[in-house]
Structure formats: structure tokens, C-alpha cells
Design an enzyme around this catalytic site. Structure first.
Site, PDB file in Angstrom:
ATOM      1  N   GLU A 119      24.733 -51.462  39.321  1.00  0.00           N
ATOM      2  CA  GLU A 119      24.026 -52.532  39.032  1.00  0.00           C
ATOM      3  C   GLU A 119      24.797 -53.326  38.018  1.00  0.00           C
ATOM      4  OE1 GLU A 119      20.308 -53.931  36.376  1.00  0.00           O
ATOM      5  OE2 GLU A 119      19.860 -52.069  37.487  1.00  0.00           O
ATOM      6  N   THR A 136      18.953 -57.850  35.887  1.00  0.00           N
ATOM      7  CA  THR A 136      18.468 -58.869  34.933  1.00  0.00           C
ATOM      8  C   THR A 136      18.340 -60.310  35.597  1.00  0.00           C
ATOM      9  OG1 THR A 136      20.022 -57.649  33.496  1.00  0.00           O
ATOM     10  CG2 THR A 136      18.898 -59.501  32.468  1.00  0.00           C
ATOM     11  N   LYS A 192      10.961 -50.333  39.263  1.00  0.00           N
ATOM     12  CA  LYS A 192      11.614 -49.664  37.997  1.00  0.00           C
ATOM     13  C   LYS A 192      10.785 -49.226  36.969  1.00  0.00           C
ATOM     14  CE  LYS A 192      14.435 -52.540  35.225  1.00  0.00           C
ATOM     15  NZ  LYS A 192      15.435 -53.052  35.076  1.00  0.00           N
TER      16      LYS A 192
END
Length: 217
Positions: free
Chosen positions: A47, A76, A136
Site C-alpha cells: 500500500e 490514505t 480495516k
């Protein structure tokens, strides 16, 4: 909401490896030397975060460089413009630290997997019921692997990826508790983006790969 929301599955390579490495560099130009080592050590999903300047500009080149070797997600992501730009740049999947059904709907419409963050049962279920590929659990270090066992009571089918301060022992514990994968940053990367020993990085990465492979059997 009636019926079940459409859901885009996590990329097969990411799902099979059960490990996502979160790469936060000072500059996007710093990605390649570290990714070279990670991929050589068996990492199959990384990521790249938007907190690193230039991530989306460099993503197409990185995708060509590592074609067929690794899934490169973008993390993000906090708004629709960022999400659209990440999709256009070719992100293998998307990760957001927040709970918002609108981003899940947008990613799903684009056919790109998305993993939204959350901690409370309400946050996690909101994303899951909107069609998230996985949720998540963040920050996972605040709750521990037993938290997932508790969530399995009301939400037996939820696909969870814990993130936040997960070391080797915790990775094993979360996977044993039923996590689909673990998202790991500092405990694996250490000082790699600050001029640290890349041989030591390779050893750490290989150790995490071994734990995730072992937990899959």
C-alpha cells in the site's frame, strides 16, 4: 438498504499472501529501492500512501516496473477526488482510514477493491454493508486479536484486515483469530526509508512472509 451490496473482492495476489505492507516514504522517488527488496523477499502486496508526495505521479511507472510481481494499492484516500485519481493511475486496490459509504460506492462502481478503516462495530459494519472488499480494523494495537473473535459473533462473514503497530507475534495472532490479512508498516519497514540496512529489511520481510504463509496452512 435492501438486498446485498455489490462487493469487489480483494486482488487474488493480496488475498493469497495475507500480508499488506504499508509504505510511507519521504518522497515517491524513494519507493523503488525498498520495493525491490520487499518483492525479492516474497512480499506480494504494498500500500503506497498519499501522505508520500508524488505517489500518484509515480504509480504508473511502478506498476510497469513490477508488473505481475506485486499488487500496488493506494492508501490514505479520504475524498472522492483522491479516489478517482488513484483509480485513474491504476491502483490495484484502495485503502481509506475513514468510514464513509460514499467512497465505498464510488470505488465499487469503478470496479476497484476498497478497504475502509474503522474501529467500532458500527463503523466496521457500515463499511461492510455498503460493499467494502474488506474492513480495516484501525488502530488494531488498541484492541488486540481477541477483538476480531468478538466481532465474529454478530458479523460472522465480515472480511477484516487489522492495521496499526502489528509485529510478528501479533500478525500470527490476528490471522489465527480469522483476519483475512494483516496490514504492517513500521515493525516490518523499520528505518528502510531513512537509509537503514536493506539486508535487515529483507530478513524482516521474509520473517513476516513466513508467518503469514504458516498461518494459511
Amino acid at each position: 438498504m435492501t438486498g446485498e451490496a455489490r462487493r469487489v473482492a480483494l486482488p487474488a495476489r493480496t488475498a493469497e499472501s495475507r500480508l499488506i505492507v504499508v509504505a510511507r516514504a519521504e518522497r515517491a522517488e524513494d519507493y523503488a529501492p525498498v520495493l525491490d527488496v520487499l518483492i525479492d523477499a516474497g512480499i506480494r502486496s504494498v500500500e503506497l500512501t498519499l501522505t508520500t508526495p508524488g505517489t500518484l505521479d509515480h504509480l504508473p511507472d511502478l506498476l510497469r516496473r513490477y508488473e505481475g510481481a506485486v499488487d500496488l494499492g493506494v492508501g490514505t484516500v479520504t475524498n472522492g477526488d483522491e479516489l478517482a485519481r488513484a483509480v485513474d493511475a491504476g491502483a490495484s486496490y484502495l485503502v481509506t482510514p475513514i468510514t464513509t459509504a460514499a467512497l465505498v460506492t464510488q470505488a465499487t462502481a469503478a470496479g476497484v477493491p476498497i478497504v475502509p478503516g474503522g474501529l467500532t462495530p458500527t463503523e466496521l459494519f457500515t463499511s461492510w454493508s455498503a460493499g467494502a472488499s474488506a474492513v480495516k480494523i484501525f488502530p488494531a494495537g488498541q484492541v488486540g486479536a481477541s477483538y476480531l473473535k468478538d466481532l465474529r459473533g454478530p458479523f460472522p462473514d465480515i472480511v477484516a484486515v487489522p492495521s496499526g503497530g502489528i509485529d510478528l507475534a501479533e500478525a500470527d495472532a490476528w490471522l489465527t483469530a480469522g483476519a483475512a490479512a494483516v496490514s504492517v508498516g513500521g515493525p516490518l519497514l523499520g528505518d528502510a526509508f531513512r537509509g537503514g540496512d536493506l539486508r535487515a529489511l529483507r530478513d524482516r520481510a521474509a520473517a513476516f512472509v513466513a508467518v503469514c504463509n504458516r498461518s494459511a496452512t
